[in-house]
Motif scaffolding. Sequence first.
Motif, PDB file in Angstrom:
ATOM      1  N   HIS A   1       0.837  -1.206   0.000  1.00 31.65           N
ATOM      2  CA  HIS A   1       0.000   0.000   0.000  1.00 31.65           C
ATOM      3  C   HIS A   1       0.875   1.261   0.000  1.00 31.65           C
ATOM      4  O   HIS A   1       2.092   1.183  -0.153  1.00 31.65           O
ATOM      5  CB  HIS A   1      -0.935  -0.037   1.206  1.00 31.65           C
ATOM      6  CG  HIS A   1      -1.804  -1.245   1.223  1.00 31.65           C
ATOM      7  ND1 HIS A   1      -2.683  -1.547   0.203  1.00 31.65           N
ATOM      8  CD2 HIS A   1      -1.904  -2.266   2.119  1.00 31.65           C
ATOM      9  CE1 HIS A   1      -3.302  -2.680   0.476  1.00 31.65           C
ATOM     10  NE2 HIS A   1      -2.840  -3.143   1.627  1.00 31.65           N
ATOM     11  N   THR A   2       0.216   2.384   0.193  1.00 30.25           N
ATOM     12  CA  THR A   2       0.907   3.677   0.198  1.00 30.25           C
ATOM     13  C   THR A   2       1.043   4.155   1.629  1.00 30.25           C
ATOM     14  O   THR A   2       0.079   4.091   2.400  1.00 30.25           O
ATOM     15  CB  THR A   2       0.070   4.691  -0.618  1.00 30.25           C
ATOM     16  OG1 THR A   2       0.006   4.217  -1.963  1.00 30.25           O
ATOM     17  CG2 THR A   2       0.681   6.075  -0.591  1.00 30.25           C
TER      18      THR A   2
ATOM     19  N   ARG B   1       4.501   2.270  -1.536  1.00 29.48           N
ATOM     20  CA  ARG B   1       4.727   3.595  -2.117  1.00 29.48           C
ATOM     21  C   ARG B   1       4.992   4.550  -0.962  1.00 29.48           C
ATOM     22  O   ARG B   1       4.111   4.774  -0.137  1.00 29.48           O
ATOM     23  CB  ARG B   1       3.491   4.035  -2.916  1.00 29.48           C
ATOM     24  CG  ARG B   1       3.666   5.377  -3.582  1.00 29.48           C
ATOM     25  CD  ARG B   1       2.389   5.823  -4.305  1.00 29.48           C
ATOM     26  NE  ARG B   1       2.598   7.086  -4.975  1.00 29.48           N
ATOM     27  CZ  ARG B   1       1.641   7.811  -5.550  1.00 29.48           C
ATOM     28  NH1 ARG B   1       0.390   7.362  -5.559  1.00 29.48           N
ATOM     29  NH2 ARG B   1       1.923   8.962  -6.132  1.00 29.48           N
TER      30      ARG B   1
ATOM     31  N   ILE C   1      -2.786  10.753  -5.695  1.00 32.06           N
ATOM     32  CA  ILE C   1      -3.217   9.437  -5.214  1.00 32.06           C
ATOM     33  C   ILE C   1      -4.494   9.020  -5.940  1.00 32.06           C
ATOM     34  O   ILE C   1      -5.428   9.818  -6.064  1.00 32.06           O
ATOM     35  CB  ILE C   1      -3.429   9.488  -3.681  1.00 32.06           C
ATOM     36  CG1 ILE C   1      -2.059   9.571  -3.004  1.00 32.06           C
ATOM     37  CG2 ILE C   1      -4.194   8.284  -3.182  1.00 32.06           C
ATOM     38  CD1 ILE C   1      -2.116   9.712  -1.514  1.00 32.06           C
ATOM     39  N   SER C   2      -4.503   7.771  -6.397  1.00 33.42           N
ATOM     40  CA  SER C   2      -5.685   7.328  -7.138  1.00 33.42           C
ATOM     41  C   SER C   2      -6.754   6.824  -6.174  1.00 33.42           C
ATOM     42  O   SER C   2      -6.472   6.484  -5.021  1.00 33.42           O
ATOM     43  CB  SER C   2      -5.303   6.241  -8.141  1.00 33.42           C
ATOM     44  OG  SER C   2      -4.879   5.103  -7.451  1.00 33.42           O
TER      45      SER C   2
ATOM     46  N   ASP D   1      -8.403   4.093  -5.965  1.00 31.50           N
ATOM     47  CA  ASP D   1      -8.383   2.702  -5.489  1.00 31.50           C
ATOM     48  C   ASP D   1      -7.158   2.389  -4.619  1.00 31.50           C
ATOM     49  O   ASP D   1      -6.928   1.250  -4.233  1.00 31.50           O
ATOM     50  CB  ASP D   1      -8.476   1.729  -6.669  1.00 31.50           C
ATOM     51  CG  ASP D   1      -7.365   1.969  -7.670  1.00 31.50           C
ATOM     52  OD1 ASP D   1      -6.564   2.901  -7.450  1.00 31.50           O
ATOM     53  OD2 ASP D   1      -7.304   1.226  -8.666  1.00 31.50           O
ATOM     54  N   GLU D   2      -6.360   3.403  -4.314  1.00 30.27           N
ATOM     55  CA  GLU D   2      -5.170   3.186  -3.490  1.00 30.27           C
ATOM     56  C   GLU D   2      -5.549   3.133  -2.004  1.00 30.27           C
ATOM     57  O   GLU D   2      -6.389   3.915  -1.556  1.00 30.27           O
ATOM     58  CB  GLU D   2      -4.232   4.386  -3.708  1.00 30.27           C
ATOM     59  CG  GLU D   2      -2.816   4.022  -3.977  1.00 30.27           C
ATOM     60  CD  GLU D   2      -2.023   5.219  -4.511  1.00 30.27           C
ATOM     61  OE1 GLU D   2      -2.496   5.929  -5.411  1.00 30.27           O
ATOM     62  OE2 GLU D   2      -0.922   5.428  -3.988  1.00 30.27           O
ATOM     63  N   THR D   3      -4.925   2.249  -1.261  1.00 26.67           N
ATOM     64  CA  THR D   3      -5.110   2.222   0.192  1.00 26.67           C
ATOM     65  C   THR D   3      -3.928   2.956   0.819  1.00 26.67           C
ATOM     66  O   THR D   3      -2.769   2.616   0.553  1.00 26.67           O
ATOM     67  CB  THR D   3      -5.190   0.774   0.695  1.00 26.67           C
ATOM     68  OG1 THR D   3      -6.329   0.168   0.094  1.00 26.67           O
ATOM     69  CG2 THR D   3      -5.333   0.716   2.205  1.00 26.67           C
ATOM     70  N   VAL D   4      -4.235   3.951   1.640  1.00 30.12           N
ATOM     71  CA  VAL D   4      -3.197   4.854   2.161  1.00 30.12           C
ATOM     72  C   VAL D   4      -3.151   4.769   3.683  1.00 30.12           C
ATOM     73  O   VAL D   4      -4.195   4.757   4.342  1.00 30.12           O
ATOM     74  CB  VAL D   4      -3.506   6.310   1.726  1.00 30.12           C
ATOM     75  CG1 VAL D   4      -2.462   7.275   2.282  1.00 30.12           C
ATOM     76  CG2 VAL D   4      -3.565   6.409   0.212  1.00 30.12           C
TER      77      VAL D   4
END
Length: 165
Positions: free
Chosen positions: A40-41, A61, A89-90, A92-95
């Motif tokens: 994940h980010t 990331r 950040i898109s 669908d990204e998990t941050v």
Amino acid sequence: MKNLNLIVAVGNNGEIGFQNQLLCHLPNDLKHFKEITTGHTIVMGRKTWESLKVKPLPNRRNIILSQNPDFKADGAEVFSSPAAMYQAISRDETVFIIGGQTIYQLFLHQVETLYITRILADFQADAFFPPVNPERWTLIEDVFVPKDEKNLYDMRFQKYCQSVL
Ligand SMILES: NC(=O)c1ccc[n+]([C@@H]2O[C@H](COP(=O)([O-])OP(=O)(O)OC[C@H]3O[C@@H](n4cnc5c(N)ncnc54)[C@H](OP(=O)(O)O)[C@@H]3O)[C@@H](O)[C@H]2O)c1
């Protein structure tokens, strides 16, 4: 933004760090952190990045926030504000917001989930995490992890989601 989470390890009194270092070395908590964040980010402040001895955490990331326009970091992306970061950040990204004190304060009111490791001990500290507001957050997981020969303190791995108001 969807999938914005926060992860932190705190002592009995909200302590999170001292002299730009973590409170203590707990391999079980590092493993827990790795399991949750890998793939994940992760978002951190410039000081927390420097506490990692200028190396990105692998298989994630790595994003750093810094208001210094000249600041550069090998293996990580640098943004000058949360707004600039959100643009990169898109959906669908998990941050995961991973600290430190200043960055937690910036994002605490925007995250959906808190992953809190309660280290069941008192520490000398100069960086803190605020108390969790029980009206805003509901505890949904709470796992006791006893101390052992490699982990000096008992811990609880807790997960909170936003309360339905
Ligand atoms: N226990 C835990 O789970 C945990 C996790 C992480 C960190 N920590 C601890 O937390 C402590 C560090 O916390 P800290 O508050 O001193 O530092 P920090 O939050 O890691 O970083 C602060 C820096 O972030 C940048 N920043 C702050 N607000 C910003 C904004 N609005 N836009 C862009 N950049 C911004 C600034 O960098 P510039 O000065 O470059 O502009 C600022 O100096 C250490 O002791 C560390 O070990 C604990």
